[in-house]
Motif scaffolding. Structure first.
Motif, PDB file in Angstrom:
ATOM      1  N   GLU A 281      -6.639  -9.504 -16.425  1.00 54.95           N
ATOM      2  CA  GLU A 281      -6.255  -8.415 -15.532  1.00 54.95           C
ATOM      3  C   GLU A 281      -6.369  -8.876 -14.082  1.00 54.95           C
ATOM      4  N   THR A 282      -5.408  -8.487 -13.247  1.00 54.55           N
ATOM      5  CA  THR A 282      -5.442  -8.840 -11.832  1.00 54.55           C
ATOM      6  C   THR A 282      -6.277  -7.818 -11.081  1.00 54.55           C
ATOM      7  N   LYS A 283      -7.342  -8.270 -10.444  1.00 54.74           N
ATOM      8  CA  LYS A 283      -8.171  -7.371  -9.644  1.00 54.74           C
ATOM      9  C   LYS A 283      -7.300  -6.711  -8.570  1.00 54.74           C
ATOM     10  N   CYS A 284      -7.481  -5.417  -8.359  1.00 57.56           N
ATOM     11  CA  CYS A 284      -6.579  -4.680  -7.476  1.00 57.56           C
ATOM     12  C   CYS A 284      -6.558  -5.228  -6.052  1.00 57.56           C
ATOM     13  N   SER A 285      -7.721  -5.598  -5.519  1.00 61.98           N
ATOM     14  CA  SER A 285      -7.743  -6.120  -4.155  1.00 61.98           C
ATOM     15  C   SER A 285      -6.911  -7.395  -4.045  1.00 61.98           C
ATOM     16  N   LYS A 286      -6.943  -8.224  -5.092  1.00 61.30           N
ATOM     17  CA  LYS A 286      -6.132  -9.449  -5.103  1.00 61.30           C
ATOM     18  C   LYS A 286      -4.660  -9.107  -5.268  1.00 61.30           C
ATOM     19  N   ALA A 287      -4.361  -8.130  -6.124  1.00 59.16           N
ATOM     20  CA  ALA A 287      -2.975  -7.685  -6.285  1.00 59.16           C
ATOM     21  C   ALA A 287      -2.422  -7.185  -4.955  1.00 59.16           C
ATOM     22  N   MET A 288      -3.232  -6.441  -4.214  1.00 60.07           N
ATOM     23  CA  MET A 288      -2.814  -5.954  -2.900  1.00 60.07           C
ATOM     24  C   MET A 288      -2.520  -7.106  -1.947  1.00 60.07           C
ATOM     25  N   GLU A 289      -3.367  -8.129  -1.991  1.00 57.69           N
ATOM     26  CA  GLU A 289      -3.171  -9.287  -1.103  1.00 57.69           C
ATOM     27  C   GLU A 289      -1.850  -9.983  -1.406  1.00 57.69           C
ATOM     28  N   ILE A 290      -1.537 -10.133  -2.684  1.00 60.11           N
ATOM     29  CA  ILE A 290      -0.282 -10.786  -3.069  1.00 60.11           C
ATOM     30  C   ILE A 290       0.908  -9.962  -2.608  1.00 60.11           C
ATOM     31  N   PHE A 291       0.863  -8.660  -2.804  1.00 59.21           N
ATOM     32  CA  PHE A 291       1.963  -7.788  -2.376  1.00 59.21           C
ATOM     33  C   PHE A 291       2.053  -7.725  -0.849  1.00 59.21           C
ATOM     34  N   TYR A 292       0.924  -7.762  -0.173  1.00 58.30           N
ATOM     35  CA  TYR A 292       0.921  -7.772   1.295  1.00 58.30           C
ATOM     36  C   TYR A 292       1.602  -9.043   1.807  1.00 58.30           C
ATOM     37  N   ARG A 293       1.262 -10.155   1.204  1.00 56.04           N
ATOM     38  CA  ARG A 293       1.853 -11.428   1.625  1.00 56.04           C
ATOM     39  C   ARG A 293       3.360 -11.455   1.357  1.00 56.04           C
ATOM     40  N   LYS A 294       3.796 -10.774   0.310  1.00 50.07           N
ATOM     41  CA  LYS A 294       5.221 -10.732  -0.027  1.00 50.07           C
ATOM     42  C   LYS A 294       5.977  -9.653   0.742  1.00 50.07           C
ATOM     43  N   GLY A 295       5.257  -8.852   1.528  1.00 47.78           N
ATOM     44  CA  GLY A 295       5.895  -7.822   2.326  1.00 47.78           C
ATOM     45  C   GLY A 295       6.315  -6.592   1.548  1.00 47.78           C
ATOM     46  N   ILE A 296       5.662  -6.322   0.419  1.00 46.09           N
ATOM     47  CA  ILE A 296       6.047  -5.174  -0.412  1.00 46.09           C
ATOM     48  C   ILE A 296       4.848  -4.269  -0.724  1.00 46.09           C
ATOM     49  N   LEU A 297       3.818  -4.311   0.122  1.00 48.00           N
ATOM     50  CA  LEU A 297       2.661  -3.457  -0.106  1.00 48.00           C
ATOM     51  C   LEU A 297       3.009  -1.981   0.091  1.00 48.00           C
ATOM     52  N   ASP A 298       4.088  -1.702   0.798  1.00 50.16           N
ATOM     53  CA  ASP A 298       4.507  -0.307   0.994  1.00 50.16           C
ATOM     54  C   ASP A 298       5.081   0.305  -0.277  1.00 50.16           C
ATOM     55  N   ARG A 299       5.195  -0.459  -1.349  1.00 53.57           N
ATOM     56  CA  ARG A 299       5.695   0.041  -2.630  1.00 53.57           C
ATOM     57  C   ARG A 299       4.588   0.112  -3.677  1.00 53.57           C
ATOM     58  N   VAL A 300       3.340   0.153  -3.203  1.00 53.27           N
ATOM     59  CA  VAL A 300       2.178   0.151  -4.091  1.00 53.27           C
ATOM     60  C   VAL A 300       1.357   1.418  -3.885  1.00 53.27           C
ATOM     61  N   THR A 301       0.903   2.012  -4.989  1.00 51.23           N
ATOM     62  CA  THR A 301      -0.153   3.017  -4.947  1.00 51.23           C
ATOM     63  C   THR A 301      -1.305   2.535  -5.820  1.00 51.23           C
ATOM     64  N   LEU A 302      -2.498   3.035  -5.504  1.00 54.78           N
ATOM     65  CA  LEU A 302      -3.668   2.769  -6.326  1.00 54.78           C
ATOM     66  C   LEU A 302      -4.113   4.063  -6.972  1.00 54.78           C
ATOM     67  N   SER A 303      -4.564   3.993  -8.208  1.00 51.36           N
ATOM     68  CA  SER A 303      -5.194   5.135  -8.857  1.00 51.36           C
ATOM     69  C   SER A 303      -6.372   4.642  -9.678  1.00 51.36           C
ATOM     70  N   SER A 304      -7.297   5.553  -9.934  1.00 48.54           N
ATOM     71  CA  SER A 304      -8.560   5.137 -10.555  1.00 48.54           C
ATOM     72  C   SER A 304      -8.568   5.211 -12.071  1.00 48.54           C
ATOM     73  N   ASP A 305      -7.696   6.060 -12.677  1.00 49.40           N
ATOM     74  CA  ASP A 305      -7.830   6.392 -14.102  1.00 49.40           C
ATOM     75  C   ASP A 305      -9.190   7.034 -14.349  1.00 49.40           C
ATOM     76  N   GLY A 306      -9.700   7.733 -13.338  1.00 46.69           N
ATOM     77  CA  GLY A 306     -11.031   8.318 -13.386  1.00 46.69           C
ATOM     78  C   GLY A 306     -11.244   9.218 -14.590  1.00 46.69           C
ATOM     79  N   GLN A 307     -12.409   9.092 -15.204  1.00 48.76           N
ATOM     80  CA  GLN A 307     -12.837   9.801 -16.407  1.00 48.76           C
ATOM     81  C   GLN A 307     -12.010   9.447 -17.639  1.00 48.76           C
ATOM     82  N   GLY A 308     -11.068   8.552 -17.500  1.00 48.16           N
ATOM     83  CA  GLY A 308     -10.375   8.037 -18.671  1.00 48.16           C
ATOM     84  C   GLY A 308     -11.248   7.011 -19.368  1.00 48.16           C
TER      85      GLY A 308
END
Length: 391
Positions: free
Chosen positions: A263-290
Motif C-alpha cells: 500500500e502507498t502511504k498517503c503522504s507519499k502518494a500526495m508527494e508523487i501527485f504534487y510533483r506531477k502537478g495533479i494534486l488538485d485531483r486528489v481527496t483524502l478520506s479516513s474510512d473512519g470506523q470501517g
C-alpha cells in the motif's frame, strides 16, 4: 450552544492559499471579515483570541466515514462501533460524509441518516451517501434520484464495491444505471450526485469504470474511486485516472501489514501527485470506523483493525514535515478539493461568507483549537464540547 462574536487576531491564514498574518471576525456560524487590525467596539459583547502567529487553516472534510460503524466480515462480534463526536473533532474534521459499507442489512440507510442528524445537532456538519457495497443500491425512498432530490443530507451514492471479493460483481448496465441516476438526482437538486466507488484488490481494477466512460456520455468526475493507494497496480491506475481528468481518493487509515504488502502511504502518494502537478485531483478520506480486515490468499480473514478519522490530519502533517509539500498545497486534499468536488457550499475555504470551520495549528503543525460553524469544539487540544453519550 450559541456562537458569540469572535475576533481572532494575528493568525497566519492559509485559506488554503496563504493570505498572510491577518485578523478574522466570526459572527454566528460564518466568517464576517478578514483583514488587518480588525476592531470591535468595546460596547459590543465579543470574544477576542490572539493566535500570536499560529496557523489558521480550514476545517477538514472527511468524505468517507462509517459513522454508524462498519465491518462484520468475521461475524457479528466484529461489527465496529458508532463514532463519537470527539473522535471527529479532535481529528480536526468539521464536516463528514457518512457511508454504509459491506453490510447494508443490519446497518441501514435510516440508521445512517439518523446518526448524521445527531452529529450535526452535536456541532459538526454532516452529509451522507445513499447505498452500500451492493447493487441494487440500498436507499431510503426506494429510488436513488428521489433520495438525492428529497433528502437534504443525501448528496450522492456510495460506497459501491468493484473489483472486490465482497462486491456483488455488477455488470456494465447495472453500474451505468446507478451512476446516471446519481447524476440526474444531483442535477435536479443542485447537488454533486457523485458516486463513491470502493476499489478492492481484484485484477479488474478500473476496467468497468472505463467501460462506463467509453460507452456513455457520463462525465469522468461523476465517479470517484476510493482506496486508490491500496496496492501498487491500483496506485498506477490512480495516476492514469487523474491524468485524464478524474478525481481519486486515497484512504488514510492503514496498518503495518497493508503498508508492508505494498500500500502507498498517503503522504507519499500526495508527494508523487504534487510533483506531477495533479494534486488538485486528489481527496483524502479516513474510512473512519470501517473495519480494516486482512485476508489470506484463499479469502479467509486473518485479522482486523478499525479506521480512524485522525489518520487524515496525520497524513497531511507527514506530507508537510516528511515529504516537504507546502502547507497551502497539502491541506487542499481535505478542504478545497473535497468541497468543490462534492459541491459543499460554504466549506473548504477561509473566505468571507463561508462557514467558520477553522483549525488552529501550532508551529509544529499540531492541532490546538477546532471551530465548527463558529463554535469552539476543541480548545488547547482538549474537547470542550462532547457527544451526548461521551464521558
Amino acid at each position: 450552544m450559541k456562537s458569540t462574536l469572535k475576533l481572532i487576531k494575528n493568525a497566519e491564514i492559509y485559506s488554503p492559499k496563504y493570505l498572510g498574518k491577518k485578523d478574522i471576525l466570526i459572527g454566528g456560524r460564518e466568517i464576517l471579515a478578514i483583514g488587518d487590525n480588525l476592531k470591535i467596539d468595546s460596547s459590543v459583547e465579543h470574544e477576542t483570541v490572539d493566535f500570536k502567529g499560529d496557523y489558521l487553516i480550514p476545517g477538514l472534510i472527511d468524505n468517507h466515514v462509517h459513522i454508524i460503524g462498519g465491518g462484520g466480515e468475521g461475524g457479528f462480534k466484529l461489527r465496529t462501533p458508532e463514532i463519537m463526536l470527539s473522535d471527529i473533532t479532535l481529528a480536526g474534521v468539521t464536516t463528514v460524509i457518512g457511508v454504509l459499507g459491506t453490510d447494508g442489512t443490519t446497518r441501514t440507510m435510516t440508521n445512517l441518516l439518523a446518526k448524521a442528524r445527531g452529529l450535526e445537532e452535536e456541532g459538526i456538519t454532516t452529509f451522507i451517501q445513499t447505498g452500500s457495497y451492493e447493487i441494487p443500491v440500498r436507499t431510503i425512498t426506494g429510488s436513488i434520484v428521489d433520495d438525492i432530490i428529497l433528502i437534504d443530507k443525501v448528496i450522492g451514492v456510495g460506497e459501491v464495491a468493484l473489483s472486490d471479493h465482497r462486491s456483488t460483481c455488477p455488470t456494465f448496465e447495472e453500474l451505468a444505471k446507478v451512476i446516471s441516476q446519481a447524476r440526474l438526482g444531483g442535477m435536479l437538486s443542485g447537488k454533486a450526485g457523485v458516486v463513491n466507488v470502493h476499489m478492492g484488490d481484484g485484477t479488474d481494477m478500473l476496467s468497468l469504470i472505463y467501460e462506463v466512460l467509453d460507452r456513455t456520455s457520463i462525465p469522468i468526475r461523476q465517479i470517484v474511486p476510493t482506496h486508490m493507494n491500496r496496492n501498487p497496480q491500483l496506485f498506477s491506475e490512480a495516476i492514469k485516472y487523474a491524468n485524464i481528468g478524474g478525481f481519486v481518493d486515497f484512504t488514510t487509515s492503514t496498518t503495518e501489514v497493508f503498508l508492508a504488502e505494498g500500500e502507498t502511504k498517503c503522504s507519499k502518494a500526495m508527494e508523487i501527485f504534487y510533483r506531477k502537478g495533479i494534486l488538485d485531483r486528489v481527496t483524502l478520506s479516513s474510512d473512519g470506523q470501517g473495519s480494516l480486515p486482512e485476508f489470506d490468499g484463499d479469502g479467509h480473514m486473518t485479522g482486523v483493525g478499525v479506521g480512524e478519522v485522525k489518520s487524515i490530519f496525520k497524513e497531511i502533517r507527514d506530507s508537510i514535515v516528511e515529504e516537504k509539500i507546502p502547507l497551502e498545497d497539502a491541506i487542499t486534499v481535505a478542504t478545497k478539493n473535497t468541497a468543490e468536488h462534492f459541491k459543499l457550499d460554504r466549506k473548504g475555504e477561509i473566505k468571507v461568507g463561508n462557514d467558520a470551520d477553522l483549525l488552529r495549528l501550532d508551529e509544529n503543525y499540531n492541532i490546538v483549537d477546532v471551530y465548527a460553524m463558529g463554535n469552539t469544539l476543541v480548545k488547547d487540544k482538549a474537547p470542550v464540547v462532547k457527544g451526548t453519550y461521551e464521558k
